[in-house]
Design an enzyme around this catalytic site. Structure first.
Site, PDB file in Angstrom:
ATOM      1  N   CYS A 111       0.841  -1.194   0.000  1.00  0.00           N
ATOM      2  CA  CYS A 111       0.000   0.000   0.000  1.00  0.00           C
ATOM      3  C   CYS A 111       0.880   1.250   0.000  1.00  0.00           C
ATOM      4  O   CYS A 111       1.705   1.430   0.902  1.00  0.00           O
ATOM      5  CB  CYS A 111      -0.919   0.017   1.217  1.00  0.00           C
ATOM      6  SG  CYS A 111      -1.925   1.521   1.312  1.00  0.00           S
ATOM      7  N   ASN A 119      -0.457  -3.950  -7.090  1.00  0.00           N
ATOM      8  CA  ASN A 119      -1.100  -2.884  -6.345  1.00  0.00           C
ATOM      9  C   ASN A 119      -0.983  -1.602  -7.167  1.00  0.00           C
ATOM     10  O   ASN A 119      -0.511  -1.620  -8.298  1.00  0.00           O
ATOM     11  CB  ASN A 119      -0.447  -2.732  -4.962  1.00  0.00           C
ATOM     12  CG  ASN A 119      -1.415  -2.201  -3.913  1.00  0.00           C
ATOM     13  OD1 ASN A 119      -2.286  -1.384  -4.216  1.00  0.00           O
ATOM     14  ND2 ASN A 119      -1.268  -2.654  -2.682  1.00  0.00           N
ATOM     15  N   THR A 160     -11.125  -1.057  -9.495  1.00  0.00           N
ATOM     16  CA  THR A 160     -11.741   0.241  -9.749  1.00  0.00           C
ATOM     17  C   THR A 160     -13.018   0.149 -10.565  1.00  0.00           C
ATOM     18  O   THR A 160     -13.941   0.954 -10.375  1.00  0.00           O
ATOM     19  CB  THR A 160     -10.723   1.155 -10.456  1.00  0.00           C
ATOM     20  OG1 THR A 160      -9.552   1.266  -9.637  1.00  0.00           O
ATOM     21  CG2 THR A 160     -11.280   2.538 -10.699  1.00  0.00           C
TER      22      THR A 160
END
Length: 309
Positions: free
Chosen positions: A130, A192, A266
């Protein structure tokens, strides 16, 4: 014959379509639209030992072909996930993948040890990538030795297979993937988000309060395809590919690159039905391409032999 069924460590998936962690919460909102049991699995929101309120707002910004986010691992904490979210998900015929995060190695170990005991958690996704937190997160995913050490420590306490989520914000993703494999990881998830920034035209200041954020959406798909293609040839553990997937065609492209399943992120914000739509469209696409089973597509771009009709 179920043409879409996929078998991975800890995961018997009726199809390879999985909503990605961070884009689906714990599924409650999407359960209003369709039966979540049609999915292959769900990667639930990242869970930390203590509740996190995330970064200050604004923490989302649109970009051409995608979006930037700097949510900061907002989540209700381990106790709430164990006592409320995971029990709620038991009503669905789904093996759950629990995303585990933390600020220190000890945090990851503590969460992994407990959450892996939940009856419907069949695998962990170790979030070492992240880009939107000041401690932990990507700090663990950009150094092969640190990534390997954390993987090994989590493997020692987890009761289910461990998948590690790779960061694209590195010079050599293959080196990190191999180190994680050697440390005992059962699989990889990748990629990611890419670290990005947008500036306000009137103030010349960053739009996001965090200054930078993670870029996701169709804009990163070529990067994701390239990295899955490279890593899949270097390791012998399965890859769940992600990055800009919106259509059944995108899924097949990831399989060609070497993925064994995919995560859709998304696109769920744009169309809440995107996952079931892809699942419905895949069989016809397999017919069009001449495949009996989706597994025949895996690694087709680089394998010397293939099994198309």
């Amino acid at each position: 014959m179920n043409r879409l069924q996929v078998e991975l460590p800890g995961l018997s998936l009726k199809n390879p379509i999985i909503p990605a962690s961070g884009c689906f919460g714990f599924g409650r909102e999407y359960a209003q639209f369709y039966d979540l049991s049609v999915l292959g699995s769900i990667m639930i929101k990242a869970t930390t030992e203590q509740p996190r309120y995330g970064n200050p707002t604004p923490r989302v910004a649109e970009t051409p072909g995608g979006m930037l986010n700097a949510i900061g691992l907002q989540n209700p904490g381990l106790d709430k996930v164990m006592n409320s979210e995971l029990p709620w998900l038991e009503q669905f015929d789904l093996p759950i993948i629990a995303n585990v995060a933390g600020s220190q190695a000890e945090d990851y170990v503590a969460v992994a040890k407990e959450i892996s005991k939940a009856p419907n958690v069949h695998a962990l996704e170790l979030n070492i990538s992240c880009p939107n937190v000041k401690t932990g997160g990507i700090a663990f995913g950009t150094n092969p030795e640190i990534a390997a050490d954390l993987t090994k420590r989590v493997k020692e306490v987890s009761e289910v297979p461990v998948y590690v989520k790779l960061s694209p914000n590195v010079a050599n993703i293959v080196e990190i993937a191999k180190a994680i494999e050697n440390a005992g990881a059962d699989g990889l998830t990748m990629i990611n988000t890419l670290l990005g920034m947008r500036l306000d035209l009137k103030t010349a200041k960053p739009i996001l309060a965090n200054r930078t954020g993670g870029l996701s959406g169709p804009a990163i798909k070529p990067v994701a395809i390239r990295m899955v293609h490279e890593v899949s040839q270097a390791v012998n553990i399965p890859i769940i590919g992600m990055g800009g997937i919106e259509t059944a065609e995108d899924v097949i492209e990831f399989f060609y690159a070497g993925a064994s399943a995919v995560a859709v992120g998304t696109a769920n914000f744009i169309d809440p039905f995107v996952c079931p739509t892809i699942i419905e469209e895949l069989p016809a696409l397999l017919d069009e391409l001449g495949f009996d089973h989706i597994s025949e597509c895996q690694g087709r771009s680089w394998k010397q032999t293939c099994h198309s009709r």
